[in-house]
Design a protein around this motif. Structure first.
Motif, short mmCIF file in Angstrom:
data_model
loop_
_atom_site.label_atom_id
_atom_site.label_comp_id
_atom_site.label_asym_id
_atom_site.label_seq_id
_atom_site.Cartn_x
_atom_site.Cartn_y
_atom_site.Cartn_z
N ALA A 1 0.81 -1.21 0.00
CA ALA A 1 0.00 0.00 0.00
C ALA A 1 0.85 1.27 0.00
CB ALA A 1 -0.94 0.00 1.19
N VAL A 2 1.83 1.34 0.89
CA VAL A 2 2.60 2.58 0.98
C VAL A 2 3.54 2.72 -0.21
CG1 VAL A 2 3.95 4.03 2.51
CG2 VAL A 2 2.43 2.33 3.47
N ASP A 3 4.13 1.58 -0.62
CA ASP A 3 4.94 1.62 -1.84
C ASP A 3 4.10 2.12 -3.02
OD1 ASP A 3 7.00 0.71 -0.41
OD2 ASP A 3 7.06 -1.31 -1.28
N GLY A 4 2.80 1.84 -2.95
CA GLY A 4 1.90 2.28 -4.01
C GLY A 4 1.96 3.79 -4.22
N LEU A 5 2.09 4.55 -3.11
CA LEU A 5 2.18 6.00 -3.25
C LEU A 5 3.43 6.38 -4.05
CD1 LEU A 5 1.19 7.39 0.26
CD2 LEU A 5 -0.25 6.72 -1.66
N LEU A 6 4.52 5.69 -3.74
CA LEU A 6 5.77 5.99 -4.44
C LEU A 6 5.65 5.67 -5.92
CD1 LEU A 6 8.32 4.52 -1.86
CD2 LEU A 6 7.53 6.87 -2.09
N VAL A 7 4.96 4.56 -6.19
CA VAL A 7 4.87 4.13 -7.59
C VAL A 7 3.99 5.09 -8.40
CG1 VAL A 7 2.94 2.52 -7.91
CG2 VAL A 7 5.19 1.92 -8.74
N ILE A 8 3.03 5.72 -7.72
CA ILE A 8 2.22 6.73 -8.42
C ILE A 8 3.12 7.88 -8.89
CG2 ILE A 8 0.48 8.55 -8.09
CD1 ILE A 8 -0.96 6.62 -6.18
N GLY A 9 3.92 8.38 -7.95
CA GLY A 9 4.80 9.50 -8.29
C GLY A 9 5.79 9.11 -9.38
#
Lengths: 509, 331
Positions: free
Chosen positions: B62-70
């Motif tokens: 989930a949190v890595d997901g934020l990074l992958v969006i950017g």
């Protein structure tokens, strides 16, 4: 002409090649004689490139034979084509910009060399030898410091170092000015006299008829006709290429009284630090204005300066009577002044994006709702309406632009310009790399737009195009307007004179 | 070459059957692979299909997901960021350090996120104004940010035992059965996926990445676009760092070593191109899910951790190769 030896060096027999369902070549026959310059003409997609790629070993035919010196051969790769003495100078220049001319020429030779070590001395000697007959380029300069025409010569030299007997030139003059092209033709004739056979691909009738011995026309993957240029007329070739009679290559000029007194664009005292100086001119409503000049004279720079695309520009510009104070190109678009770039693939279109999103790119906000949300329906409707207007041929509007032919890609680029309902369009080389049919369509579109009151300024290296399309032509030399021609004065000689003769020379003459 | 208007065909071509279009989408392929893996694992391990495992797995991506969006948005604009791992760790460390120095945790978090935004803007400046390459600039920042982490903590994790419960709630709490982290993740994914597909703002990101010069010639301020996507990527790193801090209750200076490669791999598996101009949030998220699923499956199957990187690298290579051939066939 002066063909002494009439032996056939290369013969193509009943050659076919398909890409999936598309038949690129259907049973093509073709003969190349020793020491002749043989022009190949045809619209984009006619099969010229496919045939050349087969001869150069890049593509393998599905059926049919290639006969070289009376022996059937199978050319399995470009390297093998080189060994057989076939040199191919592609339309796009493929040199290493950061190394010297000599080293660029070594590239091909080194590749086919069987020895394990480089013999630099021998290669350098050869490079100098090759250049002695071509031009006075210094083999030690870096390729990136050469003009495009000299780079083209390096490409040719590269092919020649391989002892080629057949030289294929694919639209070599596309990036050249008239004078540079003339030099190239001299070299071609010289090579032909030495017994080298040249296949010369071109769209330009003048070049074919002035410089070639024979011409073959292709259409829809078929060989239509081969003739001595002495026996036929340019119009015959054009008609054979298009498959229908084109009565008029160019649209009608502005009708009597169609050019009003109203001024669309007025430029006064426009200067840029290094590129152009004190440029002043006007464009009337209903008029198509051409800008001619040698490459590097500052033609593109002037119009890019007017719409604030590049350069540090001083001077005054009025559009429809309003004095402009543009800060950047966005402001120019907002005022309705747009620029169609000369390098379609480089900066004109987004090749991997859809047709619809290309057309909307100039002002995406136009197809978006209040929250900045793009309405796909509106975007497609915009592309469809403009596509219809420009007679765009495409599968689906969501296909990438790369799937279209050159002419249709250019129509997409023009549709992009029209999407903002411009009041003035600068078109830089609007028909470069576009086939004859699409070319005359684009010319007609320009005339229609001018008749609708849109200001049209055309920059072109093709003088017949400027003369055929424009009502008046400005000539630029070394960053200054050296003169203008209109009506009967619009001849290639007059324009070339203004473009290339310096004032000092003119006063002596 | 007759004068027929072939646009009429456009309508019929657009009516390609829905299923066929679905099949052609890259996301579909990824979903199929993920489901297949899911199915296999359900049989292979009794612990796989348990609530605890599902929850742990989704928390992991989930949190890595934020990074992958950017990262995906940055890749679309034609950039790349190697510093995501260290900048995330820096956000954690700075916020933790400020908190231990007596700053309110919310204020400390806001300051850390602001700092990360500043780092992004700093990188954007070097790329767009100075004219350096993303790769080099972010490589330098990766090293600098990691160094700063170690400097602030003396190389040891900061224990943040006194974090107020309402702060820890971000990382550890649940709404009903669903962890807050997952909720935040879903909100970001849905918002950014929608924006990327529909807004003019993000369309300009695609134009810029597809052909920067053509975009400039279309009146798009490409430098501004690249500056903003670079900054956004670092801002999201900041937010991710804070969530991690709330979740772990500590700030670890060595957190996220090598994370940038996982994030870039996920974005690329999901369809982003290193040449810019293409990519989707949904695809990238599926990429992250796939990589995370593989990792936890291997752990459950007792495969040595040393094998995991080899397997993840192979998946990346396979995915990109398959895509390359699919694209070739279409082109």
């Amino acid at each position: 002409m002066n063909i002494v030896m009439q032996d056939v060096i290369l013969k193509i027999e009943n050659l076919s090649k398909s890409f999936g369902p598309v038949k690129a070549l259907r049973g093509v026959n073709f003969e190349l004689k020793k020491g002749e310059i043989h022009a190949i003409a045809g619209e984009n997609g006619a099969g010229k490139s496919t045939l050349m790629n087969v001869i150069d070993g890049i593509l393998q035919p599905d059926s049919g034979d290639i006969v070289l010196d009376g022996k059937a051969v199978k050319i399995s790769s470009p390297t093998m084509a080189q060994q057989l003495g076939i040199g191919f100078v592609h339309q796009e220049i493929a040199l290493c910009p950061d190394v010297s001319v000599a080293e660029n020429i070594f590239m091909a030779t080194t590749n086919v060399s069987r020895s394990w070590l480089m013999d630099y001395k021998k290669l350098e000697r050869e490079a100098v030898d090759v250049f002695r007959q071509l031009s006075d380029i210094d083999p030690s300069v870096l390729v990136k410091n050469l003009s495009i025409s000299n780079q083209q010569l390096v490409e040719i030299a590269k092919a020649l170092t391989l002892d080629c007997r057949i030289l294929i030139l694919d639209e070599p003059t596309a990036a050249l000015t008239e004078t540079e092209a003339q030099t190239l033709f001299g070299i071609m004739r010289n090579l032909a006299d030495q017994g080298i056979s040249i296949i010369y691909i071109s769209h330009r009738m003048v070049e074919i008829f002035d410089n070639c011995d024979r011409v073959s026309v292709f259409r829809d993957g078929q060989h239509i006709v081969t003739n001595d240029v002495a026996d036929i007329q340019p119009s015959d070739v054009v008609n054979a290429m298009v498959g229908r009679v084109i009565d008029n290559l160019y649209p009608e000029k502005a009708a009597e009284g169609a050019i009003s007194e109203e001024t669309v664009l007025k430029v006064k005292g426009l200067s840029e630090v290094t590129r152009f100086h004190d440029v002043s001119f006007e464009l009337k409503k209903g008029e198509i204005l051409g800008i001619a000049g040698l490459i590097g004279a500052g033609r593109s720079e002037i119009v890019k300066g007017i719409c604030q695309l590049e350069g540090d520009v001083t001077g005054d510009v009025w559009l429809n009577g309003e004095k402009l104070a543009l800060r950047n190109y966005q402001d120019s678009i907002a005022k309705g002044m747009v620029y169609l770039s000369e390098d379609r693939k480089g900066d004109g279109v987004f090749l991997d994006m859809s047709i619809a999103s290309n057309v909307s790119a100039l002002k995406v906000e136009q197809v978006a709702g209040p929250l900045g949300l793009i309405q796909t329906g509106a975007e497609e409707a915009q592309a469809e309406a403009l596509g219809r207007k420009l007679n765009l041929k495409c599968g689906s509007l969501s296909d990438p632009v790369s799937s279209l032919s050159g002419g249709n890609q250019q129509k997409v680029a023009i549709a992009k310009m029209l999407s903002v309902n411009p009041r003035l369009i600068f078109l830089d080389e609007p028909t470069r790399g576009v086939d004859v049919g699409a070319k005359s369509e684009i010319h007609k579109i320009l005339r229609d737009l001018a008749n609708d009151g849109v200001g049209i300024v055309v920059i072109s290296s093709e003088l017949p195009e400027l003369i055929g399309v424009c009502d008046r032509v400005l000539v630029v030399r070394e960053g200054r307007i050296s003169g203008q021609v209109t009506g009967e004065e619009m001849t290639e000689e007059n324009i070339m004179h203004l473009a290339s003769v310096t004032d000092a020379q003119a006063s002596v003459a | 070459m007759d004068n027929t208007v072939n646009l009429a065909q456009a309508d019929s071509a657009d009516n390609t059957p829905f299923l066929k279009r679905l099949f052609r989408m890259r996301e579909t392929g990824l979903i199929v692979i993920i489901l297949a893996l899911f199915l296999i694992m359900s049989f292979a391990s009794p612990y796989f299909l348990t609530w605890a495992n599902m929850r742990a797995m989704s928390m992991a991506f989930a949190v890595d997901g934020l990074l992958v969006i950017g990262m995906t948005i940055l890749l679309i604009s034609g950039g790349i960021d190697l510093s995501v791992g260290s900048v995330t760790a820096l956000a954690m460390v700075i916020a933790g350090w400020l908190f231990l120095s007596g700053v309110n945790p919310w204020v400390a978090s806001a300051m850390a996120i602001a700092l990360c935004t500043g780092i992004g803007a700093f990188m954007g400046f070097f790329v767009t104004r100075v004219g350096l390459h993303h790769f080099i600039v972010s490589l330098a920042i990766m090293v600098i940010a990691r160094g700063a982490c170690l400097l602030f903590t003396g190389g040891r994790p900061l224990g943040l035992y006194t974090l107020p419960p309402e702060f820890k709630f971000i990382g550890q709490g649940t709404i009903g059965p669903i962890p807050i982290v997952i909720v935040i993740f879903l909100v970001f994914v849905i918002a950014f996926d929608f924006m990327l597909r529909r807004t003019t703002m993000f369309r300009k990101v695609f134009y810029t990445g597809s052909n920067e010069k053509a975009a400039a010639y279309s009146g798009i301020r490409t430098k501004k676009v690249i500056f903003l996507t670079t900054t956004l990527c670092s801002t999201l790193c900041g937010i991710a760092g804070i969530i991690y801090m709330a979740r772990f209750g500590s700030a670890q200076p060595t957190f996220g070593l090598g994370l940038e490669l996982t994030i870039i791999a996920a974005a690329v598996i999901g369809g982003a191109s290193l040449n810019g101009g293409s990519g989707s949030i949904l695809g990238a998220i599926l990429g992250v899910i796939l990589l995370s699923l593989v990792s936890s499956s291997l752990a459950l199957l007792d495969v040595s951790v040393y094998w995991q990187d080899i397997i993840r690298g192979s998946i990346l290579l396979a995915a990109v190769t398959i895509d390359h051939y699919l694209n070739k066939r279409r082109g």
